[in-house]
Design a protein around this motif. Structure first.
Motif, PDB file in Angstrom:
ATOM      1  N   VAL A   1      -7.548   9.077  -6.722  1.00  0.00           N
ATOM      2  CA  VAL A   1      -6.365   8.754  -5.914  1.00  0.00           C
ATOM      3  C   VAL A   1      -6.342   7.260  -5.582  1.00  0.00           C
ATOM      4  O   VAL A   1      -7.333   6.565  -5.734  1.00  0.00           O
ATOM      5  N   LEU A   2      -5.173   6.800  -5.153  1.00  0.00           N
ATOM      6  CA  LEU A   2      -4.999   5.436  -4.646  1.00  0.00           C
ATOM      7  C   LEU A   2      -5.403   4.361  -5.657  1.00  0.00           C
ATOM      8  O   LEU A   2      -5.915   3.304  -5.308  1.00  0.00           O
ATOM      9  N   ASN A   3      -5.162   4.639  -6.944  1.00  0.00           N
ATOM     10  CA  ASN A   3      -5.551   3.695  -8.002  1.00  0.00           C
ATOM     11  C   ASN A   3      -4.808   2.370  -7.904  1.00  0.00           C
ATOM     12  O   ASN A   3      -5.386   1.300  -8.140  1.00  0.00           O
ATOM     13  N   LYS A   4      -3.524   2.431  -7.565  1.00  0.00           N
ATOM     14  CA  LYS A   4      -2.739   1.200  -7.483  1.00  0.00           C
ATOM     15  C   LYS A   4      -3.170   0.353  -6.287  1.00  0.00           C
ATOM     16  O   LYS A   4      -3.162  -0.869  -6.341  1.00  0.00           O
ATOM     17  N   VAL A   5      -3.551   1.039  -5.205  1.00  0.00           N
ATOM     18  CA  VAL A   5      -4.080   0.339  -4.039  1.00  0.00           C
ATOM     19  C   VAL A   5      -5.355  -0.405  -4.434  1.00  0.00           C
ATOM     20  O   VAL A   5      -5.565  -1.558  -4.066  1.00  0.00           O
ATOM     21  N   LYS A   6      -6.185   0.248  -5.220  1.00  0.00           N
ATOM     22  CA  LYS A   6      -7.489  -0.321  -5.611  1.00  0.00           C
ATOM     23  C   LYS A   6      -7.337  -1.638  -6.361  1.00  0.00           C
ATOM     24  O   LYS A   6      -8.070  -2.591  -6.106  1.00  0.00           O
ATOM     25  N   VAL A   7      -6.385  -1.718  -7.286  1.00  0.00           N
ATOM     26  CA  VAL A   7      -6.277  -2.915  -8.128  1.00  0.00           C
ATOM     27  C   VAL A   7      -5.324  -3.962  -7.552  1.00  0.00           C
ATOM     28  O   VAL A   7      -5.302  -5.091  -8.030  1.00  0.00           O
TER      29      VAL A   7
ATOM     30  N   ARG B   1      -8.007  -6.878  -3.741  1.00  0.00           N
ATOM     31  CA  ARG B   1      -8.106  -7.120  -2.293  1.00  0.00           C
ATOM     32  C   ARG B   1      -7.076  -6.331  -1.496  1.00  0.00           C
ATOM     33  O   ARG B   1      -7.175  -6.204  -0.293  1.00  0.00           O
ATOM     34  N   CYS B   2      -6.049  -5.822  -2.154  1.00  0.00           N
ATOM     35  CA  CYS B   2      -4.940  -5.071  -1.550  1.00  0.00           C
ATOM     36  C   CYS B   2      -4.094  -5.923  -0.604  1.00  0.00           C
ATOM     37  O   CYS B   2      -4.433  -6.114   0.564  1.00  0.00           O
ATOM     38  N   ASN B   3      -3.004  -6.410  -1.142  1.00  0.00           N
ATOM     39  CA  ASN B   3      -2.035  -7.187  -0.372  1.00  0.00           C
ATOM     40  C   ASN B   3      -1.184  -6.207   0.450  1.00  0.00           C
ATOM     41  O   ASN B   3      -0.144  -5.744   0.012  1.00  0.00           O
ATOM     42  N   VAL B   4      -1.643  -5.906   1.671  1.00  0.00           N
ATOM     43  CA  VAL B   4      -1.103  -4.820   2.489  1.00  0.00           C
ATOM     44  C   VAL B   4       0.365  -4.998   2.849  1.00  0.00           C
ATOM     45  O   VAL B   4       1.162  -4.064   2.794  1.00  0.00           O
ATOM     46  N   THR B   5       0.745  -6.204   3.234  1.00  0.00           N
ATOM     47  CA  THR B   5       2.129  -6.483   3.609  1.00  0.00           C
ATOM     48  C   THR B   5       2.325  -7.992   3.597  1.00  0.00           C
ATOM     49  O   THR B   5       1.480  -8.730   3.076  1.00  0.00           O
TER      50      THR B   5
END
Length: 403
Positions: A40-46, A51-55
């Motif tokens: 799960v959350l593969n797109k979040v991972k990359v 680093r995950c650009n949250v907002t």
């Protein structure tokens, strides 16, 4: 056969955010997430280079909405209910401290997307959200007051259904067969492929503030420009790719762009060049970059203006000065294709915006059917905007899903 109060299809950012906020608001509900893959959350991972650009640190709703080529009008209302500050508070209150970088992008202080993933998994466990992996959806339909979702393994029934599968063509087809209108998907964030001697052998060079326009269209943008191994990238190009996604697809990604490297008109530029002809008369033109341009780019533009390496400023005639001015302010490049921007793959396309109630993110055609994230025909420019769209839609939908 399994029965849930709320079923979320899609184990990505929007899916988890919707499930967690639903269960948090009403812990008595049974909630499950269906994911077609093994993780799960593969797109979040990359995202954001891992680093995950949250907002993005834009705190005025209408200004934030302006970063979305599709969905700009529709997002103004939702952003007044849940936006950047709310997102940051949500993560920080759940143990993920965030930081704002100089360009406005927001990342976890850990500089790791794993912080976001761990937060979601921890919250999911806390509220006993069932996570069902390897469940590819085969069909979606209604049975009386319930929704039925058939996967490759079994059939699930639920009172309320949230679909957050991103730009998944198979899911779009299922929704289309139900009666929803789908705008075709086209790439939205991409770099420009250009084969031009002015860009050869100088990858990594950045011009800090340029103006770019797609010739023959009204598309234009400003900002930093990065020269890559295959052409051009950075915000000035990515913004064009997002706002021009449909138009550039229709051109089959073959078009001309005009770049003003110095954000001055040709006449003003020529004035500066003529002044330097007098003041720098004994210096080699190639060795005296102007307008704060990187030296390697300056040399390329000087060569493109047919000014030999051994020429000094005093040697230049008016035609050569005009030619250099043109290279600096009106340089034309032929684009012959596109490349995906880093690991991100964002598309324009999805469920017709007119068919969604943006107060609740519920389908206007079907009761108790909700959507969030890129499954809807909304996309933003790079910089955390696509995640913010996911958080906002999922949060507002969760308020209804939890009732």
């Amino acid at each position: 056969m399994e029965q849930y109060d709320v079923l979320v299809v899609g184990g990505g950012a929007a899916g988890f955010f919707a499930a967690i906020n639903t269960a948090e608001r009403n812990p008595a509900l049974s909630v499950a997430i269906l994911e077609r893959g093994t993780s799960v959350l593969n797109k979040v991972k990359v995202s954001g280079g891992g680093r995950c650009n949250v907002t993005h640190a834009e705190f005025i709703p209408n200004e934030l909405a302006s970063y979305y080529p599709r969905g700009q009008k529709e997002l103004k209302g939702p952003f007044h209910s849940f936006m950047t500050g709310d997102t940051m508070a949500w993560f920080e209150s759940r143990g993920v401290p965030l930081k704002i970088e100089d360009d406005g992008r927001v990342f976890p202080e850990s500089n790791s997307s794993q912080s976001i993933i761990d937060c979601f998994l921890k919250q999911s466990q806390k509220y006993d959200i069932k996570l069902k992996k390897n469940h590819a959806v085969r069909s979606i339909g209604q049975t009386g007051d319930s929704w039925a979702v058939e996967t490759t393994k079994e059939v699930f029934y639920c009172k309320k259904l949230m679909i957050a599968t991103g730009s998944n063509p198979k899911i779009w087809q299922m929704l289309q067969s139900l009666g929803h209108n789908i705008s075709p998907a086209v790439p939205s964030l991409f770099t420009f492929d250009i084969d031009d001697p002015r860009l050869k052998d100088i990858p990594g060079v950045v011009a800090k503030d340029v103006a770019v326009e797609v010739m023959g269209t009204s598309l234009h943008s400003e900002g930093p420009l990065l020269i890559t191994h295959s052409g051009l990238s950075a915000p000035s190009i990515l913004k064009l790719s997002a706002f021009g996604a449909i138009e550039l697809a229709q051109l089959n990604y073959k078009f001309e762009i005009k770049i003003n490297f110095i954000q001055q008109d040709a006449a003003s530029c020529l004035e500066v060049l003529m002044k330097n002809k007098l003041e720098l008369s004994k210096k080699l033109v190639r060795n005296t970059p102007l307008f704060e341009l990187p030296k390697r780019l300056w040399v390329k533009l000087v060569q493109a203006a047919a000014i030999a390496d051994e020429l000094r400023w005093a040697d230049l005639n008016k035609l050569q000065l005009q030619s250099l001015s043109k290279q600096l302010t009106k340089a034309v490049f032929q684009v012959h294709g596109k490349s995906t921007f880093k690991e991100e793959f964002v598309t324009a396309g999805g469920i017709d915006l007119k068919e969604i109630n943006f107060k609740t993110y519920e389908s206007k055609l079907f009761k108790n059917l909700f959507f969030a994230g890129e499954i809807i025909n909304i996309d933003g420019v790079t910089g955390g905007f696509n995640f913010q769209n996911a958080w906002t839609g999922a949060y507002l939908a969760a308020q209804e899903l939890s009732k």
